[in-house]
Design a protein around this motif. Structure first.
Motif, PDB file in Angstrom:
ATOM      1  N   CYS A   1       0.862  -1.192   0.000  1.00  0.00           N
ATOM      2  CA  CYS A   1       0.000   0.000   0.000  1.00  0.00           C
ATOM      3  C   CYS A   1       0.897   1.241   0.000  1.00  0.00           C
ATOM      4  CB  CYS A   1      -0.884  -0.030   1.248  1.00  0.00           C
ATOM      5  SG  CYS A   1      -1.916   1.439   1.449  1.00  0.00           S
ATOM      6  N   ASN A   2       0.453   2.290  -0.694  1.00  0.00           N
ATOM      7  CA  ASN A   2       1.248   3.515  -0.756  1.00  0.00           C
ATOM      8  C   ASN A   2       0.699   4.640   0.125  1.00  0.00           C
ATOM      9  OD1 ASN A   2      -0.995   4.327  -2.180  1.00  0.00           O
ATOM     10  ND2 ASN A   2       0.104   4.922  -4.033  1.00  0.00           N
ATOM     11  N   CYS A   3      -0.183   4.305   1.084  1.00  0.00           N
ATOM     12  CA  CYS A   3      -0.660   5.352   1.994  1.00  0.00           C
ATOM     13  C   CYS A   3       0.533   5.863   2.805  1.00  0.00           C
ATOM     14  CB  CYS A   3      -1.774   4.830   2.904  1.00  0.00           C
ATOM     15  SG  CYS A   3      -1.222   3.802   4.270  1.00  0.00           S
TER      16      CYS A   3
ATOM     17  N   CYS B   1       1.962   3.114   5.437  1.00  0.00           N
ATOM     18  CA  CYS B   1       2.451   1.878   4.819  1.00  0.00           C
ATOM     19  C   CYS B   1       3.683   2.139   3.967  1.00  0.00           C
ATOM     20  CB  CYS B   1       1.364   1.205   3.989  1.00  0.00           C
ATOM     21  SG  CYS B   1       0.027   0.525   4.990  1.00  0.00           S
ATOM     22  N   HIS B   2       3.699   3.264   3.273  1.00  0.00           N
ATOM     23  CA  HIS B   2       4.861   3.628   2.462  1.00  0.00           C
ATOM     24  C   HIS B   2       6.112   3.746   3.337  1.00  0.00           C
ATOM     25  CE1 HIS B   2       7.330   5.651  -0.511  1.00  0.00           C
ATOM     26  NE2 HIS B   2       7.562   6.591   0.395  1.00  0.00           N
ATOM     27  N   LYS B   3       5.974   4.366   4.497  1.00  0.00           N
ATOM     28  CA  LYS B   3       7.126   4.544   5.381  1.00  0.00           C
ATOM     29  C   LYS B   3       7.539   3.243   6.077  1.00  0.00           C
ATOM     30  CE  LYS B   3       6.474   9.451   6.022  1.00  0.00           C
ATOM     31  NZ  LYS B   3       7.482   9.856   5.074  1.00  0.00           N
TER      32      LYS B   3
ATOM     33  N   ALA C   1       5.955  -2.249   4.346  1.00  0.00           N
ATOM     34  CA  ALA C   1       5.417  -3.591   4.596  1.00  0.00           C
ATOM     35  C   ALA C   1       4.816  -4.206   3.346  1.00  0.00           C
ATOM     36  CB  ALA C   1       4.349  -3.526   5.679  1.00  0.00           C
ATOM     37  N   GLN C   2       4.741  -5.525   3.371  1.00  0.00           N
ATOM     38  CA  GLN C   2       3.946  -6.305   2.435  1.00  0.00           C
ATOM     39  C   GLN C   2       2.920  -7.008   3.313  1.00  0.00           C
ATOM     40  OE1 GLN C   2       6.188  -8.893  -0.112  1.00  0.00           O
ATOM     41  NE2 GLN C   2       7.661  -7.306  -0.620  1.00  0.00           N
ATOM     42  N   TRP C   3       1.659  -6.638   3.182  1.00  0.00           N
ATOM     43  CA  TRP C   3       0.623  -7.128   4.091  1.00  0.00           C
ATOM     44  C   TRP C   3       0.007  -8.430   3.603  1.00  0.00           C
ATOM     45  CZ3 TRP C   3       1.288  -4.776   8.378  1.00  0.00           C
ATOM     46  CH2 TRP C   3       1.624  -3.422   8.422  1.00  0.00           C
ATOM     47  N   ALA C   4      -0.140  -9.360   4.534  1.00  0.00           N
ATOM     48  CA  ALA C   4      -0.861 -10.618   4.305  1.00  0.00           C
ATOM     49  C   ALA C   4      -2.038 -10.608   5.274  1.00  0.00           C
ATOM     50  CB  ALA C   4       0.039 -11.813   4.584  1.00  0.00           C
TER      51      ALA C   4
ATOM     52  N   PHE D   1      -1.781  -1.513  -3.900  1.00  0.00           N
ATOM     53  CA  PHE D   1      -3.008  -0.828  -3.512  1.00  0.00           C
ATOM     54  C   PHE D   1      -2.736   0.665  -3.363  1.00  0.00           C
ATOM     55  CE2 PHE D   1      -6.093   0.662  -0.329  1.00  0.00           C
ATOM     56  CZ  PHE D   1      -7.269   0.299  -0.968  1.00  0.00           C
ATOM     57  N   ASP D   2      -3.564   1.495  -3.973  1.00  0.00           N
ATOM     58  CA  ASP D   2      -3.416   2.938  -3.896  1.00  0.00           C
ATOM     59  C   ASP D   2      -4.196   3.478  -2.698  1.00  0.00           C
ATOM     60  OD1 ASP D   2      -2.992   5.612  -4.297  1.00  0.00           O
ATOM     61  OD2 ASP D   2      -4.184   5.752  -6.131  1.00  0.00           O
TER      62      ASP D   2
END
Length: 135
Positions: A40-42, A45-47, A50-53, A124-125
């Motif tokens: 995600c690039n929010c 999340c950008h900072k 992470a790669q979320w599962a 995800f944007d």
């Protein structure tokens, strides 16, 4: 070692993968391999990078000693981002409102690289459109 509050339906024999922070103070047992990961690039999340599962509380069991993690909330304060108090790794996030079907988002970077190498990664944007960019 304490178990994170789960639905009470967790069965240790169901463990397929175990994720952990860098120092090992936080472990997350998973009942199955994720089908996909999300980047995600929010702003947060950008900072985190992470790669979320995504799992339910019945599929993931967070284990750590009392006081081993801290939650960070911001904005509308509806999501708790957890990190290890020793090594600082962001391990997962959860909704503030929890029930047995609640979602846990595991930072899949807490798994070994070979365990996630073949899992597709979706983008995800979260910064503007709230849509997947790969659709």
């Amino acid at each position: 070692m304490m178990n994170w509050p789960t639905s009470g339906q967790w069965k240790p024999e169901e463990v397929m993968l175990t994720a952990s922070c860098h120092c090992g103070a936080v472990n997350i047992e998973l009942s199955e391999k994720p089908q996909s990961l999300t980047v995600c690039n929010c702003s947060i999340c950008h900072k985190i990078g992470a790669q979320w599962a995504y799992y339910t509380r019945q599929q993931a069991n967070v284990m750590c000693a009392p006081g081993a993690v801290s939650a960070y909330l911001w904005g509308d304060k509806c999501i708790e981002f957890y990190h290890c108090n020793t090594c600082g790794c962001t391990t997962h996030y959860e909704s503030v409102e929890k029930d047995s079907g609640s979602r846990i988002a595991l930072n899949a970077c807490m798994l070994e690289p070979d365990e996630i190498a073949d899992i597709p990664v979706r983008k995800f944007d979260g910064r503007s459109t709230w849509e997947f960019l790969d659709e």
